[in-house]
Design an enzyme around this catalytic site. Structure first.
Site, PDB file in Angstrom:
ATOM      1  N   GLY A  12       0.822  -1.213   0.000  1.00  0.00           N
ATOM      2  CA  GLY A  12       0.000   0.000   0.000  1.00  0.00           C
ATOM      3  C   GLY A  12       0.848   1.252   0.000  1.00  0.00           C
ATOM      4  O   GLY A  12       2.087   1.198   0.093  1.00  0.00           O
ATOM      5  N   ASP A  13       0.169   2.391  -0.168  1.00  0.00           N
ATOM      6  CA  ASP A  13       0.824   3.700  -0.159  1.00  0.00           C
ATOM      7  C   ASP A  13       1.841   3.851  -1.286  1.00  0.00           C
ATOM      8  O   ASP A  13       2.865   4.526  -1.129  1.00  0.00           O
ATOM      9  CB  ASP A  13       1.496   3.970   1.206  1.00  0.00           C
ATOM     10  N   LYS A  16      -1.013   5.308  -5.680  1.00  0.00           N
ATOM     11  CA  LYS A  16      -1.977   4.916  -6.728  1.00  0.00           C
ATOM     12  C   LYS A  16      -2.865   6.091  -7.126  1.00  0.00           C
ATOM     13  O   LYS A  16      -3.229   6.238  -8.278  1.00  0.00           O
ATOM     14  CB  LYS A  16      -2.877   3.776  -6.219  1.00  0.00           C
ATOM     15  N   ALA A  39      -7.939   3.426   3.614  1.00  0.00           N
ATOM     16  CA  ALA A  39      -7.046   3.922   2.558  1.00  0.00           C
ATOM     17  C   ALA A  39      -6.864   5.430   2.729  1.00  0.00           C
ATOM     18  O   ALA A  39      -7.580   6.060   3.495  1.00  0.00           O
ATOM     19  CB  ALA A  39      -7.651   3.637   1.203  1.00  0.00           C
ATOM     20  N   GLY A  40      -5.943   5.954   2.002  1.00  0.00           N
ATOM     21  CA  GLY A  40      -5.782   7.402   2.012  1.00  0.00           C
ATOM     22  C   GLY A  40      -4.989   7.782   0.797  1.00  0.00           C
ATOM     23  O   GLY A  40      -3.980   7.145   0.495  1.00  0.00           O
ATOM     24  N   HIS A  41      -5.476   8.728   0.040  1.00  0.00           N
ATOM     25  CA  HIS A  41      -4.652   9.195  -1.072  1.00  0.00           C
ATOM     26  C   HIS A  41      -4.631  10.708  -1.120  1.00  0.00           C
ATOM     27  O   HIS A  41      -5.616  11.372  -0.807  1.00  0.00           O
ATOM     28  CB  HIS A  41      -5.033   8.573  -2.415  1.00  0.00           C
ATOM     29  N   THR A  42      -3.467  11.192  -1.488  1.00  0.00           N
ATOM     30  CA  THR A  42      -3.262  12.631  -1.549  1.00  0.00           C
ATOM     31  C   THR A  42      -3.069  12.994  -3.007  1.00  0.00           C
ATOM     32  O   THR A  42      -2.286  12.359  -3.701  1.00  0.00           O
ATOM     33  CB  THR A  42      -1.986  13.000  -0.758  1.00  0.00           C
ATOM     34  N   GLY A 318      -1.535   8.615  10.357  1.00  0.00           N
ATOM     35  CA  GLY A 318      -0.365   9.421  10.703  1.00  0.00           C
ATOM     36  C   GLY A 318       0.781   8.597  11.269  1.00  0.00           C
ATOM     37  O   GLY A 318       1.805   9.123  11.676  1.00  0.00           O
ATOM     38  N   LYS A 347       7.803   7.891  -6.846  1.00  0.00           N
ATOM     39  CA  LYS A 347       8.745   8.421  -5.856  1.00  0.00           C
ATOM     40  C   LYS A 347      10.214   8.083  -6.134  1.00  0.00           C
ATOM     41  O   LYS A 347      10.992   7.901  -5.200  1.00  0.00           O
ATOM     42  CB  LYS A 347       8.334   7.948  -4.463  1.00  0.00           C
ATOM     43  N   ASP A 349      12.324  10.078  -7.162  1.00  0.00           N
ATOM     44  CA  ASP A 349      13.082  11.247  -6.695  1.00  0.00           C
ATOM     45  C   ASP A 349      13.591  11.075  -5.262  1.00  0.00           C
ATOM     46  O   ASP A 349      14.618  11.630  -4.896  1.00  0.00           O
ATOM     47  CB  ASP A 349      12.211  12.516  -6.777  1.00  0.00           C
ATOM     48  N   VAL A 431       8.306  11.573 -10.324  1.00  0.00           N
ATOM     49  CA  VAL A 431       9.513  12.248  -9.813  1.00  0.00           C
ATOM     50  C   VAL A 431       9.164  13.339  -8.791  1.00  0.00           C
ATOM     51  O   VAL A 431       9.969  14.197  -8.482  1.00  0.00           O
ATOM     52  CB  VAL A 431      10.367  12.823 -10.973  1.00  0.00           C
ATOM     53  N   GLY A 432       7.937  13.298  -8.287  1.00  0.00           N
ATOM     54  CA  GLY A 432       7.488  14.276  -7.292  1.00  0.00           C
ATOM     55  C   GLY A 432       5.995  14.148  -7.103  1.00  0.00           C
ATOM     56  O   GLY A 432       5.324  13.463  -7.884  1.00  0.00           O
TER      57      GLY A 432
HETATM   58  P1  IMP Z   1      -7.234  -2.615   8.277  1.00  0.00           P
HETATM   59  O1  IMP Z   1      -7.359  -2.560   6.797  1.00  0.00           O
HETATM   60  O2  IMP Z   1      -7.527  -1.314   8.967  1.00  0.00           O
HETATM   61  O3  IMP Z   1      -7.994  -3.771   8.879  1.00  0.00           O
HETATM   62  O4  IMP Z   1      -5.684  -2.900   8.632  1.00  0.00           O
HETATM   63  C1  IMP Z   1      -5.046  -4.131   8.286  1.00  0.00           C
HETATM   64  C2  IMP Z   1      -3.611  -3.881   7.828  1.00  0.00           C
HETATM   65  O5  IMP Z   1      -3.621  -3.228   6.572  1.00  0.00           O
HETATM   66  C3  IMP Z   1      -2.790  -2.982   8.763  1.00  0.00           C
HETATM   67  O6  IMP Z   1      -1.441  -3.415   8.759  1.00  0.00           O
HETATM   68  C4  IMP Z   1      -2.885  -1.612   8.117  1.00  0.00           C
HETATM   69  O7  IMP Z   1      -1.801  -0.781   8.446  1.00  0.00           O
HETATM   70  C5  IMP Z   1      -2.859  -2.022   6.646  1.00  0.00           C
HETATM   71  N1  IMP Z   1      -3.507  -1.042   5.773  1.00  0.00           N
HETATM   72  C6  IMP Z   1      -4.826  -0.839   5.596  1.00  0.00           C
HETATM   73  N2  IMP Z   1      -5.044   0.133   4.696  1.00  0.00           N
HETATM   74  C7  IMP Z   1      -3.849   0.538   4.283  1.00  0.00           C
HETATM   75  C8  IMP Z   1      -3.410   1.510   3.314  1.00  0.00           C
HETATM   76  O8  IMP Z   1      -4.205   2.182   2.634  1.00  0.00           O
HETATM   77  N3  IMP Z   1      -2.063   1.631   3.168  1.00  0.00           N
HETATM   78  C9  IMP Z   1      -1.186   0.882   3.869  1.00  0.00           C
HETATM   79  N4  IMP Z   1      -1.536  -0.032   4.755  1.00  0.00           N
HETATM   80  C10 IMP Z   1      -2.853  -0.213   4.960  1.00  0.00           C
END
Ligand code: IMP
Length: 444
Positions: A12-13, A16, A39-42, A318, A347, A349, A431-432
């Protein structure tokens, strides 16, 4: 290319969101097919930074459908917060569609997620504590509550009542344990969820979410069919990544859904032959949040360099991300699982300034055996040590490069080595963080 799936190939991260946003310009719909607000995307657009957890990256393209598919678990409170944030930024979000069949994250799912992690103690998974696992568990138990249920007060109340009983029992056990742990000084108040659940207030809250979400709720599978059948491109966007896949990842240190390309069909409601291309996103090094095996993890100043330069902190929680070298054994595995047709490397860079770039090309077992394939057995993976090939690094700042010819030869050699080793072309390099900070790579 009417059906294009974009997936993460590591833990992840990988970035995407940025690649989806870039490729979205040729699509008519962008569909998320699994995961939730874990998830989280910026996305950085015109110098403005947008952070999303649930809403797909496509939302900034107001002329395209931006879809939350049936395979996603939706926390409606979080979704509404994101919609409000978009409105404040002057983005109408009228292109957003939410599947009526997607399951809801309920307040008790969030509590149970925390409760389960506390119960596991040292063996905890390090979840995001957003209720993802318990929501998918209820879906499989057929105790789940779906987005469409928000629109019918009687059904909603009945379903919450049915689900609540077993949750209250589980959470009562948590209260007892919590008091015990607190007495022993092992947990503080901030680690403890408030476990009071009230049928009436939950129902009222969710009904009000339903009223606000109603304009967005629809049959999103049909929407995908309409677009695909008219020959328009649909992007299916995965959250998390292959090594966090519930079936194929590093179980139990995984998420509770399937982030691999095959799951796009289930999570969006299309057939395998609707998919024409699969793009895998790979970060130029590796990161992982939460617990679990990570053979190429670095506990030294190089890992710290990656962490600081790559701003490797979770978008959702965080938490600092663990950092390490690029693992080509794991990448090859992810590529085969997804049958990836092309890669985008993000990434690159961040690696500038490191004199040597290492890539893991095999593992060594404690008995000395060479492992060329990603081991299916967890204990083997836990004890595997990586064998590296060292490549020369580059010191130039590449963040202004836009053409392949502007990249330092060592950077290009790194890209070529990875592509040759895994047997899949790297079509694009980031590259950024900016929307335009990319270099297209010529096919070999
Ligand atoms: P859950 O998805 O909150 O149940 O977490 C299960 C595992 O997946 C943990 O190790 C989280 O840190 C990891 N995880 C869940 N979503 C993400 C993501 O978007 N990026 C990276 N790790 C994630």
């Amino acid at each position: 290319m009417p059906g294009l799936v974009i997936v993460g190939t590591q833990w992840g991260d990988e970035g995407k969101g940025k690649i989806t946003d870039l490729l979205a310009k040729d699509a008519s719909a962008i569909v998320r097919f699994q995961g939730g607000n874990n998830a989280g995307h910026t996305i950085v657009r015109d110098g403005v930074e947008y952070k999303f957890h649930l809403i797909p990256s496509g939302i900034l393209h107001e002329d395209k459908y931006c879809v939350i598919g049936n395979g996603v678990v939706v926390d409606p409170r979080v979704l509404l917060e994101e919609i409000d944030g978009l409105h404040k930024a002057g983005i109408a979000a009228s292109n957003l569609r939410v599947s009526a069949n997607a399951h809801l994250i309920m307040p008790y799912h969030v509590l149970l997620d925390t409760a389960d992690e506390l119960k596991l103690g040292k063996l905890s998974i390090g979840t995001t504590r957003r209720g993802i696992g318990p929501a998918y568990a209820d879906k499989a138990l057929r105790l789940g509550i779906r987005v469409q249920d928000l629109l019918d007060e009687k059904i909603l109340r009945k379903k919450i009542m049915a689900a609540l009983e077993s949750k209250q029992q589980a959470l009562r056990a948590l209260s007892v344990r919590r008091r015990k742990l607190q007495k022993e000084g092992e947990v503080s108040d901030e680690h403890l969820p408030d476990d009071r659940l009230d049928l009436h207030s939950i129902t009222e809250d969710y009904l009000s979410y339903g009223h606000r979400l109603e304009p967005y709720i629809t049959d999103t599978a049909k929407l995908c069919w309409n677009e695909l059948d008219a020959g328009r491109t649909v992007i299916f966007e995965g959250a998390q990544a292959a090594l966090l896949d519930l079936d194929h990842g590093t179980y139990p240190f995984v998420t509770s859904s399937n982030p691999i390309a095959g799951a796009a069909c289930v999570g969006a409601g299309v057939g395998p032959t609707d998919i024409d291309q699969v793009w895998g996103i790979v970060k130029a090094y590796t990161t992982r949040v939460g617990a679990g095996p990570f053979p190429t993890e670095l506990h030294d100043e190089v890992g710290e360099y990656m962490s600081a330069k790559g701003h490797e902190f979770g978008t959702t929680t965080g938490r600092p991300r663990r950092c390490g070298w690029l693992d080509l054994v794991a990448l090859k595995y992810a590529i085969r699982l997804n049958r990836t047709s092309a890669l985008a490397m993000t990434k690159l860079d961040v690696l500038s300034g490191l004199p040597t770039l290492r890539v893991a090309t095999s593992y060594r077992s404690p008995e000395g055996a060479e492992l060329k394939d990603f081991p299916y057995h967890q204990s083997i993976l836990h004890h595997a040590t990586p064998e590296y090939v060292d490549l020369p690094g580059f010191s130039e700042d590449i963040s202004e490069c836009r053409e392949q010819s502007e990249l330092p030869s060592e950077a290009l050699d790194y890209i070529r080595f990875v592509a040759d080793f895994v047997g899949v072309p790297i079509a694009l390099v980031g590259v950024g963080p900016g929307h335009d900070q990319n270099v297209w790579i010529d096919p070999p």
